[in-house]
Design an enzyme around this catalytic site. Structure first.
Site, PDB file in Angstrom:
ATOM      1  N   HIS A 222       0.894  -1.318   0.138  1.00  0.00           N
ATOM      2  CA  HIS A 222       0.102   0.005   0.020  1.00  0.00           C
ATOM      3  C   HIS A 222       0.903   1.214   0.016  1.00  0.00           C
ATOM      4  CE1 HIS A 222      -3.118   2.630   1.110  1.00  0.00           C
ATOM      5  NE2 HIS A 222      -4.121   1.767   0.561  1.00  0.00           N
TER       6      HIS A 222
ATOM      7  N   ASP B 273      -7.925  -5.343  -0.228  1.00  0.00           N
ATOM      8  CA  ASP B 273      -8.385  -6.356  -1.357  1.00  0.00           C
ATOM      9  C   ASP B 273      -8.003  -7.776  -1.249  1.00  0.00           C
ATOM     10  OD1 ASP B 273      -7.682  -3.375  -3.390  1.00  0.00           O
ATOM     11  OD2 ASP B 273      -9.939  -4.301  -3.079  1.00  0.00           O
TER      12      ASP B 273
HETATM   13  C1  SDX Z   1      -6.264   0.079  -3.151  1.00  0.00           C
HETATM   14  O1  SDX Z   1      -4.619   4.451  -2.180  1.00  0.00           O
HETATM   15  C2  SDX Z   1      -5.391   3.836  -1.629  1.00  0.00           C
HETATM   16  O2  SDX Z   1      -5.766   4.199  -0.442  1.00  0.00           O
HETATM   17  C3  SDX Z   1      -6.121   2.520  -2.268  1.00  0.00           C
HETATM   18  C4  SDX Z   1      -6.885   1.769  -1.680  1.00  0.00           C
HETATM   19  C5  SDX Z   1      -8.226   2.522  -1.285  1.00  0.00           C
HETATM   20  O3  SDX Z   1      -8.948   1.970  -0.405  1.00  0.00           O
HETATM   21  O4  SDX Z   1      -8.578   3.389  -2.004  1.00  0.00           O
HETATM   22  O5  SDX Z   1      -6.446   1.407  -0.173  1.00  0.00           O
HETATM   23  C6  SDX Z   1      -7.350   0.598  -2.318  1.00  0.00           C
HETATM   24  O6  SDX Z   1      -6.034   0.345  -3.999  1.00  0.00           O
HETATM   25  C7  SDX Z   1      -5.184  -0.903  -2.399  1.00  0.00           C
HETATM   26  C8  SDX Z   1      -4.201  -1.707  -3.265  1.00  0.00           C
HETATM   27  C9  SDX Z   1      -4.670  -2.775  -4.144  1.00  0.00           C
HETATM   28  N1  SDX Z   1      -3.553  -2.958  -4.982  1.00  0.00           N
HETATM   29  C10 SDX Z   1      -2.977  -4.118  -4.947  1.00  0.00           C
HETATM   30  O7  SDX Z   1      -2.946  -5.177  -4.011  1.00  0.00           O
HETATM   31  C11 SDX Z   1      -1.870  -4.622  -6.139  1.00  0.00           C
HETATM   32  C12 SDX Z   1      -0.605  -4.977  -5.589  1.00  0.00           C
HETATM   33  N2  SDX Z   1       0.164  -4.034  -4.917  1.00  0.00           N
HETATM   34  C13 SDX Z   1       1.158  -3.034  -5.407  1.00  0.00           C
HETATM   35  O8  SDX Z   1       1.085  -2.976  -6.827  1.00  0.00           O
HETATM   36  C14 SDX Z   1       1.530  -1.961  -4.626  1.00  0.00           C
HETATM   37  O9  SDX Z   1       1.709  -2.481  -3.652  1.00  0.00           O
HETATM   38  C15 SDX Z   1       0.603  -0.795  -4.715  1.00  0.00           C
HETATM   39  C16 SDX Z   1       0.234  -0.242  -5.991  1.00  0.00           C
HETATM   40  C17 SDX Z   1      -0.411  -1.073  -3.727  1.00  0.00           C
HETATM   41  C18 SDX Z   1       1.511   0.556  -3.972  1.00  0.00           C
HETATM   42  O10 SDX Z   1       2.633   0.614  -4.823  1.00  0.00           O
HETATM   43  P1  SDX Z   1       3.712   1.619  -4.315  1.00  0.00           P
HETATM   44  O11 SDX Z   1       3.514   2.472  -3.105  1.00  0.00           O
HETATM   45  O12 SDX Z   1       4.039   2.576  -5.652  1.00  0.00           O
HETATM   46  O13 SDX Z   1       4.949   0.705  -4.058  1.00  0.00           O
HETATM   47  P2  SDX Z   1       6.090   0.555  -5.227  1.00  0.00           P
HETATM   48  O14 SDX Z   1       5.429  -0.107  -6.166  1.00  0.00           O
HETATM   49  O15 SDX Z   1       7.010   1.633  -5.144  1.00  0.00           O
HETATM   50  O16 SDX Z   1       6.658  -0.928  -4.565  1.00  0.00           O
HETATM   51  C19 SDX Z   1       7.694  -0.578  -3.329  1.00  0.00           C
HETATM   52  C20 SDX Z   1       8.657  -1.686  -3.231  1.00  0.00           C
HETATM   53  C21 SDX Z   1       9.024  -2.228  -4.895  1.00  0.00           C
HETATM   54  O17 SDX Z   1      10.237  -2.978  -4.715  1.00  0.00           O
HETATM   55  P3  SDX Z   1      11.717  -2.239  -4.923  1.00  0.00           P
HETATM   56  O18 SDX Z   1      11.421  -1.759  -6.198  1.00  0.00           O
HETATM   57  O19 SDX Z   1      11.644  -1.298  -3.641  1.00  0.00           O
HETATM   58  O20 SDX Z   1      12.484  -3.403  -4.856  1.00  0.00           O
HETATM   59  O21 SDX Z   1       7.878  -2.941  -3.103  1.00  0.00           O
HETATM   60  C22 SDX Z   1       7.695  -3.885  -4.127  1.00  0.00           C
HETATM   61  C23 SDX Z   1       8.089  -3.154  -5.362  1.00  0.00           C
HETATM   62  O22 SDX Z   1       8.356  -4.002  -6.360  1.00  0.00           O
HETATM   63  N3  SDX Z   1       6.116  -4.239  -4.041  1.00  0.00           N
HETATM   64  C24 SDX Z   1       5.522  -5.472  -4.264  1.00  0.00           C
HETATM   65  C25 SDX Z   1       4.364  -5.328  -4.190  1.00  0.00           C
HETATM   66  N4  SDX Z   1       4.100  -4.107  -3.955  1.00  0.00           N
HETATM   67  C26 SDX Z   1       5.083  -3.560  -3.891  1.00  0.00           C
HETATM   68  N5  SDX Z   1       6.362  -6.547  -4.204  1.00  0.00           N
HETATM   69  C27 SDX Z   1       5.546  -7.695  -4.487  1.00  0.00           C
HETATM   70  N6  SDX Z   1       4.274  -7.740  -4.393  1.00  0.00           N
HETATM   71  C28 SDX Z   1       3.405  -6.439  -4.152  1.00  0.00           C
HETATM   72  N7  SDX Z   1       2.171  -6.385  -3.811  1.00  0.00           N
END
Ligand code: SDX
Length: 392
Positions: free
Chosen positions: A271, A328
């Site tokens: 998140h 989710d």
């Molecule tokens: C919602 O904003 C809100 O409030 C949204 C929400 C709402 O109520 O409206 O809460 C609802 O959208 C919840 C999120 C649902 N999405 C997912 O579950 C999809 C999977 N999650 C990710 O794609 C990710 O965690 C996000 C999109 C939720 C957040 O992405 P960020 O903050 O941009 O984090 P990032 O992509 O910069 O990741 C930071 C690191 C990275 O690794 P490094 O480059 O530092 O090595 O964490 C890793 C990412 O690769 N990472 C994950 C991961 N999420 C982040 N690695 C594996 N699996 C994951 N799910």
């Protein structure tokens, strides 16, 4: 309607906004709607009470709640010509695409924009949006199933109506399990608002140009559809089904999620704001167990979800990045137990998020916020002279 906030001029280009609606503390895992803890609201309030709280700023008295529900009922009839629009879609269309289109089309049949300057017109516009959106959201399912489109039943409640609009058929009587309605009511509360997430920021941005409320919400529906946002609840179920088919080997998927060469991410994890447990995920996890046992549903995907969560929470990669289950991760397990088809999960997220979108749009307009216009850091070419085609 909402306590107007005085905005300092410097804020104009900051990109951030001031809001009195929802408070998040990502480090402490705190979520409050208008100062009330999400844990209290999920346990003690109804979805319509919480909708009223988000939009009008206060929990309603019994009279205010009754007036709110009565006024919503006044506007649940959707113009019959809207059926020509839904008929134009193939049955295979994703419900979120149909919902976004139908929501925008509501403007054609309700051209008078929601007027935030006039209390009566604003109240009417809010109730109209709450009423019509629920109906057209269920029409996306009815269309996909080839079923006749249902009408709102003014003799039953808002969330009861969702189930009846979705599943009642002309071939026989219909009744809902009160436990199912109670579980859905709680899930809608947990999805109702979440400060400036992607889809809510979209609703505020579109509304800041003084586009109408239906047009702004239609844009929010499209933003929510993405698998990184609300579409994740559908993606989680698809991921759990894939793990199940692979014999429940959660470690294999944890490895995949850590592999930088592989675009796969663990859906339902991580998140932007919560660097601790998403408080909604905690509540939904308990609810998932309760709902499935009370309905006598055995779902192997729930066991896989718990196994996956445990493995991820113990994994150094996930711990180092503060990746926890989000809202989710478990919601789809409950929706599935309630008989909701997977491609409708994000539509349910939209139904829950609707009052939050409305509240945020009204706040932005009531505060006379300027048109959204984020700036950029330019990293393109410096000035250069034109070169005719035969010299390129
Ligand atoms: C919602 O904003 C809100 O409030 C949204 C929400 C709402 O109520 O409206 O809460 C609802 O959208 C919840 C999120 C649902 N999405 C997912 O579950 C999809 C999977 N999650 C990710 O794609 C990710 O965690 C996000 C999109 C939720 C957040 O992405 P960020 O903050 O941009 O984090 P990032 O992509 O910069 O990741 C930071 C690191 C990275 O690794 P490094 O480059 O530092 O090595 O964490 C890793 C990412 O690769 N990472 C994950 C991961 N999420 C982040 N690695 C594996 N699996 C994951 N799910």
């Amino acid at each position: 309607v909402t306590g107007a906030i005085t905005l300092d001029p410097g804020y104009k280009n900051s990109g951030a906004c001031k809001s009195a609606i929802t408070f998040l503390d990502g480090e402490e895992g705190i979520l409050r709607y208008r100062g009330y803890a999400i844990e209290d609201l999920a346990e003690k309030a109804s979805f319509l009470e919480v909708s009223y709280l988000l939009i009008f700023g206060e929990l309603p008295t019994s009279q205010e709640l009754e007036r709110f529900e009565t006024n919503i009922r006044k506007y649940t009839l959707v113009n019959e010509e809207m059926k020509n629009i839904i008929d134009g879609f193939p049955k295979t269309a994703h419900p979120m695409g149909v919902l976004s289109a139908l929501t925008s089309a509501l403007t054609a049949f309700n051209p008078k924009s929601v007027n935030v300057e006039n209390e009566k017109e604003l109240y009417e516009g809010i109730c109209k949006t709450m009423g019509k959106f629920l109906v057209i959201a269920t029409w996306t399912y009815r269309k996909a199933m080839g079923y006749p489109l249902n009408y709102y039943d003014n003799t039953i409640g808002y969330v009861d109506n969702f189930m009846k609009l979705m599943f009642s058929l002309p071939t026989g009587p219909y009744s809902t399990n009160p436990k199912v309605v109670a579980a859905l009511d709680k899930l809608f509360i947990l999805h109702a608002d979440h400060e400036q997430n992607c889809s809510t920021s979209t609703v505020r941005m579109v509304g800041s140009s003084h586009a109408g409320l239906f047009a702004s919400i239609s844009a929010g529906v499209s933003a929510l559809w993405g698998p990184l946002h609300g579409g994740a609840n559908q993606a989680v179920l698809e991921m759990l089904e894939e793990i199940h088919k692979a014999g429940g080997d959660v470690e294999k998927f944890i490895l995949k999620a850590k592999d930088k060469e592989d675009p796969f991410r663990l859906m339902g994890f991580g998140h932007r704001v919560y660097k601790n447990f998403d408080p909604r995920a905690k509540i939904i996890k308990v609810a998932a167990d309760e709902v499935l046992s009370s309905l006598g549903v055995e779902d192997p995907l729930l066991d896989i979800a718990m196994k996956l969560e445990k493995a991820a929470l113990e994994d150094e990669y996930f711990k180092a990045r503060s990746l926890y289950p989000n809202v989710d991760f478990y919601s789809g397990i409950i929706y599935r137990a309630l008989g909701i088809p997977t491609d409708m999960f994000t539509v349910l997220f939209a139904i829950g998020r609707l009052p939050g979108w409305i509240a945020q749009w009204v706040e932005m307009r009531a505060n006379k916020e300027p048109i959204g216009r984020p700036r950029q850091v330019y990293v393109g070419s410096p000035l250069r002279d034109f070169v005719p085609a035969d010299k390129r």
